[in-house]
Design a protein around this motif. Structure first.
Motif, PDB file in Angstrom:
ATOM      1  N   ALA A 170       0.813  -1.222   0.000  1.00 43.53           N
ATOM      2  CA  ALA A 170       0.000   0.000   0.000  1.00 43.53           C
ATOM      3  C   ALA A 170       0.844   1.268   0.000  1.00 43.53           C
ATOM      4  O   ALA A 170       0.299   2.371   0.139  1.00 43.53           O
ATOM      5  N   VAL A 171       2.165   1.160  -0.162  1.00 41.62           N
ATOM      6  CA  VAL A 171       3.001   2.358  -0.095  1.00 41.62           C
ATOM      7  C   VAL A 171       2.703   3.283  -1.268  1.00 41.62           C
ATOM      8  O   VAL A 171       2.534   2.853  -2.409  1.00 41.62           O
ATOM      9  N   ASP A 172       2.622   4.575  -0.958  1.00 41.49           N
ATOM     10  CA  ASP A 172       2.299   5.560  -1.994  1.00 41.49           C
ATOM     11  C   ASP A 172       3.328   6.684  -2.060  1.00 41.49           C
ATOM     12  O   ASP A 172       3.509   7.312  -3.100  1.00 41.49           O
ATOM     13  N   ALA A 173       4.002   6.964  -0.929  1.00 42.25           N
ATOM     14  CA  ALA A 173       4.957   8.074  -0.894  1.00 42.25           C
ATOM     15  C   ALA A 173       5.886   7.908   0.294  1.00 42.25           C
ATOM     16  O   ALA A 173       5.680   7.043   1.151  1.00 42.25           O
ATOM     17  N   LEU A 174       6.923   8.745   0.323  1.00 36.88           N
ATOM     18  CA  LEU A 174       7.852   8.787   1.443  1.00 36.88           C
ATOM     19  C   LEU A 174       7.782  10.148   2.108  1.00 36.88           C
ATOM     20  O   LEU A 174       7.532  11.166   1.458  1.00 36.88           O
ATOM     21  N   ASP A 175       8.020  10.164   3.403  1.00 36.24           N
ATOM     22  CA  ASP A 175       8.052  11.420   4.150  1.00 36.24           C
ATOM     23  C   ASP A 175       9.364  11.490   4.926  1.00 36.24           C
ATOM     24  O   ASP A 175       9.783  10.512   5.538  1.00 36.24           O
ATOM     25  N   GLY A 176      10.003  12.667   4.902  1.00 37.16           N
ATOM     26  CA  GLY A 176      11.225  12.855   5.665  1.00 37.16           C
ATOM     27  C   GLY A 176      12.467  12.662   4.824  1.00 37.16           C
ATOM     28  O   GLY A 176      12.410  12.346   3.630  1.00 37.16           O
TER      29      GLY A 176
END
Length: 379
Positions: A170-176
Motif C-alpha cells: 500500500a506504499v504511496d509516498a515517502l516522508d522525511g
C-alpha cells in the motif's frame, strides 16, 4: 605441513572461531608437527562483527536495539581505533535466529532495529559505516531501517504504514529525509541476488523465513511497489533499483542501502582483506573452510566460495567441513573445492540418524573430522 583453517560459523551451533578451534584440536591429536594457522571468517551475516573485531582490534560499543518483532535486543558497533569506520551486522537486530519457528513471518517482521544500529554508528562520528548483511528474518526492503533513520513510508491517505513487508503493498509516498550526516554507507553482502523477481529476496529467501507461496508473491509485488516509490521520492536513488546485484540481501536491506547512495561490496572480500587471508593462502599447503550448510547458495558470494576460489587460483587443495552437504561434487569442484565432509554423514551410523548428533555435538564431530583430515593429508 602448513594448514590454513578459515571457516565461517555453523549457524545456531558454533561461531567461526569455535569451528576452527575444534578442527585444529582434532588435527593435533594425530600430529603436532604441522603449522596450523587459524583465520575465522564471515561473509556479512552473523559473526561479521566478532570476526572483524578479532582481526582489526578497535572498540566494541554496546547499542540497545530491537529484534524483528520490536522486542528489546542487544547490539553493538565496532569502531576502528581512529574512529573513522564503524562496522555492524544486520543479524544482531534482524536475525532469523532471534525468532522462534512459530514467530517467523516476513509479512510482519521489521528491520527497524538495524536502523537504530546505523543511527548509533552515525552518532559515533564515523565517516564510513559498513553494514554486514545476511541471516535476516525480515523481508521489508529495509523500510523499517529507513523509518528509524527518518524516512517514513506512507499510504495513499498520508498515514504511516505498519511495519513488515506485506504493508508495502500500500506504499504511496515517502516522508522525511535520511539523517546520515554525510556518512558513506557500505553494504557488505553475503549474496548477489537482486531485490525482485525469480532470484530476488522474496522468492529465494522468503520461504526459509516462514513465507508460503502466496506470501512470496505478495511480498515480491510489495517490494516492487516500494522500489518504484524509492526511485521516485528518494534523492540519489539509482534507477533500476529492483534488479541491482546485492539488493536482495537481508530481505531487501541491500536495496535500501543502495537507495541511500551506499555501495555494495563483497562481505567475504572485506573480511579476507581485514584478516590478511591472501598472505596466509600464499604459504598454505592445505586450506580447510566450512559452514553449517554447504548448499547451492554457498557458491553465490559466501565464505566457502571466496576461499575455495582463492585456493584454486593458487593451486592449493581446499577441503570443506559442514553440518550438511547438498552441493554436487562436480559443482563444488568447479568452485575449487577438493572434497567436502558432512557432520550428518559422520554421525550417520548413530541411532536416530546423524542430524540430531550434528546439531547437539558439532564440536565433537569437528574434532573427529579434524583427526580424519590429518590422517589423510599430513605428510
Amino acid at each position: 605441513m602448513r594448514v590454513l583453517l578459515c571457516p565461517d560459523k555453523f549457524a545456531g551451533t558454533l561461531s567461526a572461531p569455535e569451528v576452527a578451534t575444534a578442527v585444529a584440536a582434532g588435527w593435533r591429536t594425530v600430529t603436532d608437527g604441522d603449522d596450523l594457522l587459524i583465520r575465522p571468517l564471515a561473509d556479512g551475516g552473523p559473526g561479521f562483527v566478532e570476526v572483524l573485531a578479532e582481526a582489526l582490534g578497535g572498540r566494541r560499543v554496546p547499542v540497545s536495539t530491537v529484534d524483528p518483532l520490536g522486542r528489546p535486543a542487544a547490539g553493538e558497533i565496532l569502531l576502528t581505533a581512529d574512529g573513522a569506520t564503524a562496522y555492524l551486522e544486520s543479524a544482531q537486530a534482524c536475525g532469523l535466529h532471534l525468532l522462534s519457528a512459530a514467530e517467523r513471518d516476513p509479512k510482519t517482521t521489521t528491520s527497524y532495529g538495524l536502523g537504530l544500529l546505523v543511527a548509533a554508528a552515525v552518532e559515533s562520528g564515523a565517516r564510513t559505516v559498513v553494514i554486514g548483511l545476511g541471516g535476516s528474518g525480515t523481508n521489508d526492503g529495509g523500510a523499517g531501517m529507513l523509518a528509524a533513520l527518518g524516512v517514513t513510508a506512507l499510504d495513499q491517505g498520508g498515514a504511516a504504514l505498519p511495519y513488515g513487508g506485506a504493508a508495502l503493498a500500500a506504499v504511496d509516498a515517502l516522508d522525511g529525509a535520511p539523517r546520515l550526516r554525510g556518512v558513506r554507507l557500505v553494504a557488505a553482502t553475503d549474496v548477489d541476488n537482486p531485490l525482485l523477481g525469480l532470484h530476488g529476496a522474496s522468492n529465494v529467501f522468503g520461504p526459509q523465513k516462514g513465507a508460503d507461496r502466496a506470501d512470496v508473491l505478495l511480498l515480491d509485488a510489495a517490494l516492487e511497489r516500494f522500489a518504484a516509490v524509492l526511485e521516485r521520492d528518494l534523492a540519489g536513488c539509482p534507477a533500476g533499483l529492483g534488479v541491482l546485484p546485492g539488493g536482495g540481501a537481508a530481505g531487501g536491506i541491500g536495496a535500501a542501502l543502495l537507495a541511500l547512495g551506499g555501495d555494495c561490496e563483497s562481505g567475504i572480500g572485506l573480511v579476507t582483506g581485514a584478516t590478511r587471508l591472501d598472505a596466509a593462502l600464499d604459504t598454505a599447503d592445505l586450506v580447510i573452510t566450512g559452514e553449517g550448510s554447504f548448499d547451492h547458495q554457498s557458491l553465490r558470494g559466501k565464505v566457502v566460495a571466496g576461499v575455495a576460489g582463492a585456493a584454486r587460483d593458487r593451486g592449493v587443495p581446499c577441503v570443506v567441513v559442514a553440518g550438511q552437504v547438498s552441493t554436487g561434487r562436480r559443482e563444488a569442484a568447479s568452485a575449487g573445492v577438493t572434497d567436502a565432509y558432512s557432520l550428518v554423514e559422520h554421525f550417520g551410523g548413530e541411532e536416530g540418524g546423524g542430524l540430531d548428533a550434528a546439531l547437539s555435538r558439532p564440536a565433537e564431530g569437528l574434532r573427529e573430522l579434524g583427526a580424519r583430515l590429518a590422517r589423510q593429508w599430513s605428510r
